[in-house]
Design a protein around this motif. Structure first.
Motif, mmCIF file in Angstrom:
data_model
loop_
_atom_site.group_PDB
_atom_site.id
_atom_site.type_symbol
_atom_site.label_atom_id
_atom_site.label_comp_id
_atom_site.label_asym_id
_atom_site.label_seq_id
_atom_site.Cartn_x
_atom_site.Cartn_y
_atom_site.Cartn_z
ATOM 1 N N SER A 180 37.033 34.894 30.532
ATOM 2 C CA SER A 180 37.753 36.005 29.923
ATOM 3 C C SER A 180 38.898 36.437 30.837
ATOM 4 N N PRO A 181 39.953 37.038 30.289
ATOM 5 C CA PRO A 181 41.058 37.510 31.139
ATOM 6 C C PRO A 181 40.615 38.541 32.168
ATOM 7 N N SER A 182 39.665 39.399 31.830
ATOM 8 C CA SER A 182 39.214 40.412 32.796
ATOM 9 C C SER A 182 38.491 39.780 33.976
ATOM 10 N N LEU A 183 37.653 38.770 33.714
ATOM 11 C CA LEU A 183 36.956 38.094 34.807
ATOM 12 C C LEU A 183 37.944 37.334 35.688
ATOM 13 N N ALA A 184 38.931 36.690 35.073
ATOM 14 C CA ALA A 184 39.938 35.978 35.856
ATOM 15 C C ALA A 184 40.739 36.945 36.714
ATOM 16 N N ASP A 185 41.090 38.092 36.174
ATOM 17 C CA ASP A 185 41.841 39.075 36.953
ATOM 18 C C ASP A 185 41.008 39.614 38.112
ATOM 19 N N GLN A 186 39.723 39.788 37.891
ATOM 20 C CA GLN A 186 38.850 40.265 38.966
ATOM 21 C C GLN A 186 38.777 39.264 40.114
ATOM 22 N N ARG A 187 38.673 37.967 39.774
ATOM 23 C CA ARG A 187 38.620 36.952 40.823
ATOM 24 C C ARG A 187 39.959 36.806 41.530
ATOM 25 N N LEU A 188 41.057 36.932 40.815
ATOM 26 C CA LEU A 188 42.384 36.856 41.434
ATOM 27 C C LEU A 188 42.559 37.947 42.484
ATOM 28 N N LYS A 189 42.164 39.152 42.142
ATOM 29 C CA LYS A 189 42.305 40.257 43.094
ATOM 30 C C LYS A 189 41.391 40.073 44.301
ATOM 31 N N ALA A 190 40.194 39.551 44.099
ATOM 32 C CA ALA A 190 39.262 39.352 45.209
ATOM 33 C C ALA A 190 39.788 38.294 46.182
ATOM 34 N N VAL A 191 40.377 37.230 45.672
ATOM 35 C CA VAL A 191 40.896 36.167 46.545
ATOM 36 C C VAL A 191 42.092 36.676 47.332
ATOM 37 N N ARG A 192 42.956 37.447 46.717
ATOM 38 C CA ARG A 192 44.119 37.979 47.434
ATOM 39 C C ARG A 192 43.696 38.970 48.512
ATOM 40 N N ALA A 193 42.681 39.746 48.225
ATOM 41 C CA ALA A 193 42.213 40.698 49.225
ATOM 42 C C ALA A 193 41.557 39.996 50.411
ATOM 43 N N ARG A 194 40.954 38.858 50.187
ATOM 44 C CA ARG A 194 40.250 38.156 51.257
ATOM 45 C C ARG A 194 41.141 37.203 52.026
ATOM 46 N N HIS A 195 42.002 36.442 51.318
ATOM 47 C CA HIS A 195 42.796 35.385 51.953
ATOM 48 C C HIS A 195 44.275 35.721 52.058
#
Length: 456
Positions: free
Chosen positions: A183-198
């Motif tokens: 879903s777009p919401s799940l993809a957006d959640q993972r995108l933000k998590a990766v940017r915050a970590r890496h």
């Protein structure tokens, strides 16, 4: 003294199976891609001290010697149930004991995962999917790859499999390998998590399976000539989640065997007619064309075209970049401009051909008296004097000449008949008779014939 058979341990003798026979495993379908065998849960564990890195005892045989054994303060967690694990290894270098993770239990020799069987099957399928990709990327020169997941997800249902972290020199890429509907919401959640970590500059790839109908909806194919040779590019209708990932800066691509399919945007449009162009008739179909948006498809793209490149190209000097695919897209953009120029040239030729063969008759325009009245007086006088000079002939001065007699009226031309001897003799005889008659009449009257002389 040997113990009786009844006192022997149940582990040393075979047991008689009761109930229905175990089902025979069906042979897996043969595919062109090598599939990794399903991993055992005792070979994998989540290392909480390493930021959620998944330890795979099969991938690196030196791991048991580099990691602390035992419980290690609850460092190792089960991927399915999230319970603490114990790392056991060989006692000596020459031992044939296979290292493994086991659950902490009070009864010796027991190893039981409390997760439901369906959850264990899902975890194994997810791990198999990402482990295959990790093994292929790790085989590339100067590339290291491993799996990582959020430690808080240990023992929970995974909506996304663990990510593959790929590193080559100073370049780092995070690769997602979705297996379920995204879903777009799940993809957006993972995108933000990766940017915050890496970090915001980290490459974030989402690689879908070409054979998965959930993530691939075919839109036909397209014939192109990027290098002067005909090639076929497949087209796909992206899902809302894939459009959201692309718009948010992530890289969407598909994997077919050992080939990566990199997308570009395709826009269907109609050439606007310009002055001197005719797009009617046979040129109507040439007016329909398409345009490309690259290296990332535009949000309003009608479909996405796919450029195939080998997965091994990520190990080239360019590193973890899709340079070969971007070069093909640049050539497609150049071909687009040349294609439009060629079609507009045909449209102009079609307009000239239509004007030549279908030219309407032209009416001759004659000057009218109204046009003459509107001319200026000076212009009319100059035109009149010029015309008089041209039309009046040069007359010589008069001379005194004798009067000329009036010319006798012309007699009509006599029709001359065909010569005949019979007419000739008839005319001669008639003329002689008439002369004799005239002479006789004069003599009887006492008159003399006229002569040319005058009497004295």
């Amino acid at each position: 003294m040997p113990r009786p058979a009844a006192a022997r341990s149940s582990l040393s003798r075979p047991r008689a199976l009761s109930g229905p026979a175990a089902p025979v495993a069906l042979p897996l379908p043969r595919t062109g891609r090598h599939r990794t065998a399903l991993p055992r849960m005792s070979e994998l564990a989540i290392d909480r001290s390493a930021g959620g890195r998944i330890v795979d005892l099969r991938h690196d045989p030196q791991i048991p010697h580099s990691l602390p054994r035992g419980r290690a303060g609850g460092r190792y967690r089960c991927c399915a149930c999230g319970a603490p694990l114990i790392l056991t290894g060989p006692a000596s270098a020459g031992s044939r004991f296979t290292p493994r993770f086991r659950h902490d239990a009070s009864r010796p020799g027991s190893d039981h995962c409390s997760a439901p069987a369906q959850l264990q099957a899902d975890v194994q399928a997810d791990l198999t999917r990402v482990l295959d990709l990790r093994d292929e990327l790790s085989a590339l020169p100067q590339v290291s790859a491993w799996l990582r997941i959020d430690s808080a997800l240990a023992g929970q249902y995974w909506q996304l499999p663990p990510a593959v972290i790929v590193q080559r020199g100073s370049q780092t890429a995070v690769i997602e390998r979705p297996r379920r509907l995204l879903s777009p919401s799940l993809a957006d959640q993972r995108l933000k998590a990766v940017r915050a970590r890496h970090g915001a500059g980290t490459q974030h790839w989402w690689i879908f399976d070409r054979e998965d109908p959930v993530h691939y909806s075919s839109a036909g194919s397209l014939s192109v000539r990027p290098h002067g040779q005909s090639a076929t590019h497949h087209k796909v209708q992206p899902t809302p989640a894939q459009r959201h990932i692309n718009a948010s800066g992530g890289t969407v691509c598909w994997l077919a065997g050992h080939t990566l399919l990199i997308p570009y945007g395709g826009h269907t449009h109609q050439h606007a007619a310009r002055d001197g162009e005719d797009w009617s008739g046979d040129m109507a179909s040439w007016r329909q064309d398409w345009r490309i948006s690259h290296p990332r498809p535009a949000n309003e793209a009608h479909w996405w075209g796919l450029v195939p490149i080998a997965l091994s190209s990520l190990g080239r000097p360019a590193g973890l970049r899709l340079t070969p695919a971007f070069q093909v897209m640049t050539r497609l953009a150049q071909a687009e401009q040349g294609r439009e120029r060629h079609r507009r040239h045909l449209a102009r030729n079609h307009a000239q051909h239509h004007a030549t063969h279908h030219r309407p008759p032209q009416q001759l325009h004659l000057p009218t008296p109204t046009d003459e009245t509107h001319t200026e007086p000076e212009t009319q006088q100059a035109a009149a004097s010029t015309a008089a000079t041209r039309e009046a002939p040069a007359v010589a001065p008069p001379r005194f000449l004798p009067p000329r007699p009036d010319a006798a009226p012309e007699r009509p031309a006599e029709t001359r008949g065909r010569f005949s001897w019979r007419r000739f003799f008839h005319y001669r005889g008639h003329h002689s008779t008439k002369s004799n008659l005239d002479t006789t009449s004069l003599a009887s009257a006492g008159a003399e014939p006229k002569s040319g002389r005058t009497p004295n």
